[in-house]
Design a protein around this motif. Structure first.
Motif, short mmCIF file in Angstrom:
data_model
loop_
_atom_site.label_atom_id
_atom_site.label_comp_id
_atom_site.label_asym_id
_atom_site.label_seq_id
_atom_site.Cartn_x
_atom_site.Cartn_y
_atom_site.Cartn_z
N THR A 8 -9.61 -5.51 -0.26
CA THR A 8 -8.27 -5.48 0.34
C THR A 8 -8.27 -6.27 1.64
OG1 THR A 8 -7.88 -3.29 -0.60
CG2 THR A 8 -6.45 -3.98 1.21
N ASP B 296 0.84 -1.18 0.00
CA ASP B 296 0.00 0.00 0.00
C ASP B 296 0.88 1.25 0.00
OD1 ASP B 296 0.92 0.41 2.60
OD2 ASP B 296 -0.96 -0.14 3.56
N ILE C 207 -4.80 -8.07 -2.54
CA ILE C 207 -5.92 -7.52 -3.30
C ILE C 207 -6.67 -8.70 -3.87
CG2 ILE C 207 -6.66 -6.00 -5.16
CD1 ILE C 207 -5.23 -4.55 -2.86
#
Length: 269
Positions: A188, A114, A122
């Motif tokens: 996520t 991130d 993901i």
């Protein structure tokens, strides 16, 4: 069938990912229309549909385009969706995949950092193949099926228990290649030590309940042993469809676990 083996990739000093994948024709299908890709950092399962050869072409074309993307080193939602657009063109141009409804589901996960540099999964999904998260000895379905029965469940017209026997239980509302491409759903998921992701086609979930999946995960810590045990159980329970799955396991050092404790767990919400 070749022996299933667990592969391992050391992402950093703090993080290691281990995985194993398997696909089986099942006991009632003439051919295997499933395909999968397990190539760090992307892990996906595709379940094809349409005609005798069309589904096989759709799933294999999709996986091939995604593998090309991985090989370029550019794994992102933008690159993934471009690969899927190319896969749709491949499917439509193939002489054996012109039947109406030819396409494939696609589900899986890729690892990325991130904005603050923290690793995360993901999870992506189109169709009714699924991703589960096993954490702290419990199992959560991460993806939401794109299917008629799921829409009926969401609207309160049928219960989850009624879904399996419903006449539209095999009808999906989104697929790669069957219509204009709609981007995948994305979720996520933060990383926790000893987390496991289970990526599977509905050939597994038709034969094993969520509790059954969790049972075999509890009995088999090694990813290869887990996928072998679950596919064997699915075949023993009837093997009505092709069965494909990947199990991923996260290993973090103590320092990494402490550093990830402040990340938001979107699955728990």
């Amino acid at each position: 069938m070749p022996e299933t083996t667990t592969q391992t990739h050391r992402v950093s000093d703090e993080l290691q990912i281990s995985w194993a994948g398997i696909t089986d024709r099942g006991r009632r299908r003439e051919n295997n229309q499933d395909a999968y890709l397990a190539k760090f950092p992307l892990f996906v399962v595709a379940d094809g549909m349409g005609g005798h050869a069309g589904g096989e072409i759709a799933s294999q074309s999709t996986v091939a385009r995604l593998e090309e993307m991985v090989d370029t080193g550019a794994v992102s939602s933008e690159a993934l969706e471009l690969a899927l657009h190319n896969a749709v063109d491949d499917i439509h141009s193939h002489s054996e995949s012109t039947d109406e409804g030819t396409g494939t589901t696609l589900t899986g996960a890729y690892l990325e950092r991130d904005e603050s540099g923290v690793w995360q999964w993901i999870v992506l999904n189109i169709g009714d193949s699924r991703v589960y998260l096993e954490r702290d000895n419990s199992l959560v379905q991460v993806t939401t099926d794109h299917s008629v029965v799921q829409e009926l469940i969401a609207s309160g017209k049928i219960s989850p228990e009624e879904a399996d026997g419903h006449p539209y239980s095999n009808v999906i509302t989104r697929a790669v290649g069957a219509s204009e491409l709609v981007p995948p759903d994305y979720v996520t998921v933060d990383l926790r030590d000893q987390d496991r992701l289970i990526i599977c086609s509905d050939g597994l979930t038709k034969e094993l309940t969520d509790y059954g999946i969790l049972h075999f995960l509890r009995e088999n810590d090694d990813p290869a042993a887990a996928v072998d045990a679950m596919v064997d159980a699915a075949l023993e329970n009837g093997g009505r469809d092709n069965v494909t799955m990947i199990v991923l396991r996260v290993s973090l050092t103590t320092e990494a676990v402490e550093g990830s404790s402040s990340t938001e767990d979107e699955i728990a919400e």
